[in-house]
Design a protein around this motif. Sequence first.
Motif, PDB file in Angstrom:
ATOM      1  N   VAL B  83       0.854  -1.188   0.000  1.00 14.13           N
ATOM      2  CA  VAL B  83       0.000   0.000   0.000  1.00 14.13           C
ATOM      3  C   VAL B  83       0.890   1.237   0.000  1.00 14.13           C
ATOM      4  O   VAL B  83       1.699   1.431   0.910  1.00 14.13           O
ATOM      5  CB  VAL B  83      -0.914  -0.001   1.240  1.00 14.13           C
ATOM      6  CG1 VAL B  83      -1.796   1.234   1.240  1.00 14.13           C
ATOM      7  CG2 VAL B  83      -1.754  -1.265   1.280  1.00 14.13           C
ATOM      8  N   LYS B  84       0.751   2.061  -1.051  1.00  8.85           N
ATOM      9  CA  LYS B  84       1.583   3.257  -1.130  1.00  8.85           C
ATOM     10  C   LYS B  84       1.172   4.227  -0.021  1.00  8.85           C
ATOM     11  O   LYS B  84      -0.022   4.525   0.122  1.00  8.85           O
ATOM     12  CB  LYS B  84       1.416   3.907  -2.501  1.00  8.85           C
ATOM     13  CG  LYS B  84       2.498   4.917  -2.779  1.00  8.85           C
ATOM     14  CD  LYS B  84       2.352   5.520  -4.163  1.00  8.85           C
ATOM     15  CE  LYS B  84       3.443   6.554  -4.336  1.00  8.85           C
ATOM     16  NZ  LYS B  84       3.302   7.282  -5.592  1.00  8.85           N
ATOM     17  N   PRO B  85       2.142   4.701   0.779  1.00 11.28           N
ATOM     18  CA  PRO B  85       1.790   5.558   1.911  1.00 11.28           C
ATOM     19  C   PRO B  85       1.008   6.799   1.477  1.00 11.28           C
ATOM     20  O   PRO B  85       1.249   7.355   0.400  1.00 11.28           O
ATOM     21  CB  PRO B  85       3.149   5.944   2.491  1.00 11.28           C
ATOM     22  CG  PRO B  85       4.075   4.876   2.055  1.00 11.28           C
ATOM     23  CD  PRO B  85       3.564   4.408   0.733  1.00 11.28           C
ATOM     24  N   GLU B  86       0.093   7.194   2.319  1.00  8.75           N
ATOM     25  CA  GLU B  86      -0.723   8.410   2.163  1.00  8.75           C
ATOM     26  C   GLU B  86      -1.605   8.375   0.917  1.00  8.75           C
ATOM     27  O   GLU B  86      -1.929   9.410   0.360  1.00  8.75           O
ATOM     28  CB  GLU B  86       0.153   9.681   2.141  1.00  8.75           C
ATOM     29  CG  GLU B  86       1.300   9.722   3.166  1.00  8.75           C
ATOM     30  CD  GLU B  86       0.862   9.495   4.603  1.00  8.75           C
ATOM     31  OE1 GLU B  86      -0.316   9.776   4.923  1.00  8.75           O
ATOM     32  OE2 GLU B  86       1.682   9.006   5.400  1.00  8.75           O
ATOM     33  N   ASP B 133       2.208   1.135   3.593  1.00  5.52           N
ATOM     34  CA  ASP B 133       3.317   0.199   3.397  1.00  5.52           C
ATOM     35  C   ASP B 133       3.012  -1.244   3.779  1.00  5.52           C
ATOM     36  O   ASP B 133       3.917  -2.079   3.798  1.00  5.52           O
ATOM     37  CB  ASP B 133       4.576   0.663   4.142  1.00  5.52           C
ATOM     38  CG  ASP B 133       5.515   1.416   3.209  1.00  5.52           C
ATOM     39  OD1 ASP B 133       5.427   1.176   1.994  1.00  5.52           O
ATOM     40  OD2 ASP B 133       6.303   2.232   3.694  1.00  5.52           O
ATOM     41  N   ALA B 134       1.760  -1.542   4.092  1.00  3.56           N
ATOM     42  CA  ALA B 134       1.428  -2.933   4.401  1.00  3.56           C
ATOM     43  C   ALA B 134       1.409  -3.748   3.107  1.00  3.56           C
ATOM     44  O   ALA B 134       0.985  -3.258   2.060  1.00  3.56           O
ATOM     45  CB  ALA B 134       0.065  -3.012   5.072  1.00  3.56           C
ATOM     46  N   GLN B 135       1.866  -4.991   3.214  1.00  3.78           N
ATOM     47  CA  GLN B 135       1.756  -5.877   2.065  1.00  3.78           C
ATOM     48  C   GLN B 135       0.317  -6.366   2.011  1.00  3.78           C
ATOM     49  O   GLN B 135      -0.229  -6.813   3.016  1.00  3.78           O
ATOM     50  CB  GLN B 135       2.715  -7.056   2.223  1.00  3.78           C
ATOM     51  CG  GLN B 135       2.876  -7.847   0.941  1.00  3.78           C
ATOM     52  CD  GLN B 135       3.820  -9.020   1.099  1.00  3.78           C
ATOM     53  OE1 GLN B 135       4.193  -9.379   2.209  1.00  3.78           O
ATOM     54  NE2 GLN B 135       4.199  -9.626  -0.021  1.00  3.78           N
ATOM     55  N   ALA B 136      -0.310  -6.226   0.851  1.00  6.34           N
ATOM     56  CA  ALA B 136      -1.726  -6.547   0.775  1.00  6.34           C
ATOM     57  C   ALA B 136      -2.041  -7.338  -0.489  1.00  6.34           C
ATOM     58  O   ALA B 136      -1.308  -7.295  -1.473  1.00  6.34           O
ATOM     59  CB  ALA B 136      -2.550  -5.268   0.806  1.00  6.34           C
ATOM     60  N   LEU B 137      -3.156  -8.066  -0.418  1.00  6.46           N
ATOM     61  CA  LEU B 137      -3.665  -8.791  -1.568  1.00  6.46           C
ATOM     62  C   LEU B 137      -5.049  -8.231  -1.882  1.00  6.46           C
ATOM     63  O   LEU B 137      -5.886  -8.131  -0.985  1.00  6.46           O
ATOM     64  CB  LEU B 137      -3.788 -10.288  -1.257  1.00  6.46           C
ATOM     65  CG  LEU B 137      -2.516 -11.019  -0.836  1.00  6.46           C
ATOM     66  CD1 LEU B 137      -2.855 -12.439  -0.413  1.00  6.46           C
ATOM     67  CD2 LEU B 137      -1.513 -11.061  -1.972  1.00  6.46           C
ATOM     68  N   ALA B 138      -5.246  -7.839  -3.130  1.00  2.00           N
ATOM     69  CA  ALA B 138      -6.556  -7.357  -3.552  1.00  2.00           C
ATOM     70  C   ALA B 138      -7.161  -8.404  -4.473  1.00  2.00           C
ATOM     71  O   ALA B 138      -6.512  -8.859  -5.410  1.00  2.00           O
ATOM     72  CB  ALA B 138      -6.430  -6.020  -4.276  1.00  2.00           C
ATOM     73  N   ILE B 139      -8.405  -8.790  -4.174  1.00  2.00           N
ATOM     74  CA  ILE B 139      -9.063  -9.823  -4.978  1.00  2.00           C
ATOM     75  C   ILE B 139     -10.196  -9.167  -5.766  1.00  2.00           C
ATOM     76  O   ILE B 139     -11.056  -8.505  -5.188  1.00  2.00           O
ATOM     77  CB  ILE B 139      -9.585 -10.961  -4.093  1.00  2.00           C
ATOM     78  CG1 ILE B 139      -8.395 -11.654  -3.446  1.00  2.00           C
ATOM     79  CG2 ILE B 139     -10.369 -11.993  -4.909  1.00  2.00           C
ATOM     80  CD1 ILE B 139      -8.465 -11.742  -1.987  1.00  2.00           C
TER      81      ILE B 139
END
Lengths: 235, 189
Positions: B83-86, B133-139
């Motif tokens: 997640v790109k910050p801000e 900056d969290a690593q995330a998965l988007a479905i």
Amino acid sequence: MKRLLLLLAFAGVVALMAWGFNQAIFVAPTEATMGDVQRIFYYHVPNAMLSFLFFAISFVASILFLAWKNSAPERAQAADAWALASAEVGVVFCSVVLITGPLWARPVWGIWWTWDARLTTTLILWLIYVSYLLLRRFAEGAQMQTLAAVLSIFGALDVPIVYMANRWWRTQHPAPVFGGGPDSGIKDPTMLAAFGWNVLAWAAWGLMLLAFRVHVERRQQRIRHHQTVAALAGK
Amino acid sequence: MSGMNDNSGSQNSSSKNSSSKKSSLKNSRSLRIVVAVVVVLGTIGYLAYTGQASAKSYYVTIPEMQKMGAKAYSSNLRVEGFVKPETIQQDGPNVRFVLSEYESHNPKAQQNPRQITVDYRGSEPPPDTFKNDAQALAIGTWGQDGVFHATQLQAKCASKYAPAQGAATSGAKVATNEAPVVAHGNRTN
């Protein structure tokens, strides 16, 4: 005297587990990104490691049972008792893993469960050993022991797959904490200590359970043996 | 073993016959066990090998999705990124944010990383760990409009544990009385 020693051992294990609980819940610092829910780690990972250990014991004991089945029947029965007892304890530990996992996943990942390689192979491992216990409950005799031994050996083959799953494949489950690259590991000695204490405490508890269970199973084998002998003698 | 055969040779022919029958029975049995072991190990090996090849099956990265071509628009995807910050704009349970190929502290993130805009519309807000900056998965699906339309968001946490700032070693006595301490950008990569 023997009874006193057993009681002392039991009290020691309980004290160790209480100490481990204290370390995990009160002493270890709160984790930076996940908060307090990360404390599940001190239960989830030691239980997973130890379930592997107990399934491995069941695997070795099952091989010994098959090896000694004809040549050394008495030793084979002892091996069978170890195989059964360690499979039971392994299922208990694996159940703890499968319960603590979703409890941790829900707040942290946003989901209870997903069919990634790590989670799926662990569920399969649990199912194989549950079916092993069912087989042992609903069938009897030498034939059942042989089938059960083969099933336990087959089930244990899943252990290395579970272990390697998050190394071989992309998973939702995080990379290994130990030896999982630069973005893994425990960065705090207090956290590491809490983890170590819990591995020790759960290992002591599991091995105690195993010892008691083997003892009980050996007695039951003797009872069954006497009953068979009595029946054959027509009494 | 050969000594036993010599002995049986000196005995009468019928016992010799039965012993050879027994040994051939034993041979066929061990052969069957060997075959079973080979089949089981072969299956496991095959699964591991093909699994290795399709290691990407659980999720795709942003560059992989962009290389998929037309197929990317028609399949249901699980795409991974940071997640790109801000960039998080939250509106009730719905979230719009930019998903980047790299974490912002990663030196590679300075060199024009590939990133996509994700528009999440779901029944419940994303988990608390979903943040800068969290690593995330988007479905969801990648739309022709260049926006990834997600129906589900999952955070993917690192297996690196560090104490929250202010909670270090002095004990959780302080921290347990407070809401979980959230530290931003203390992950180094």
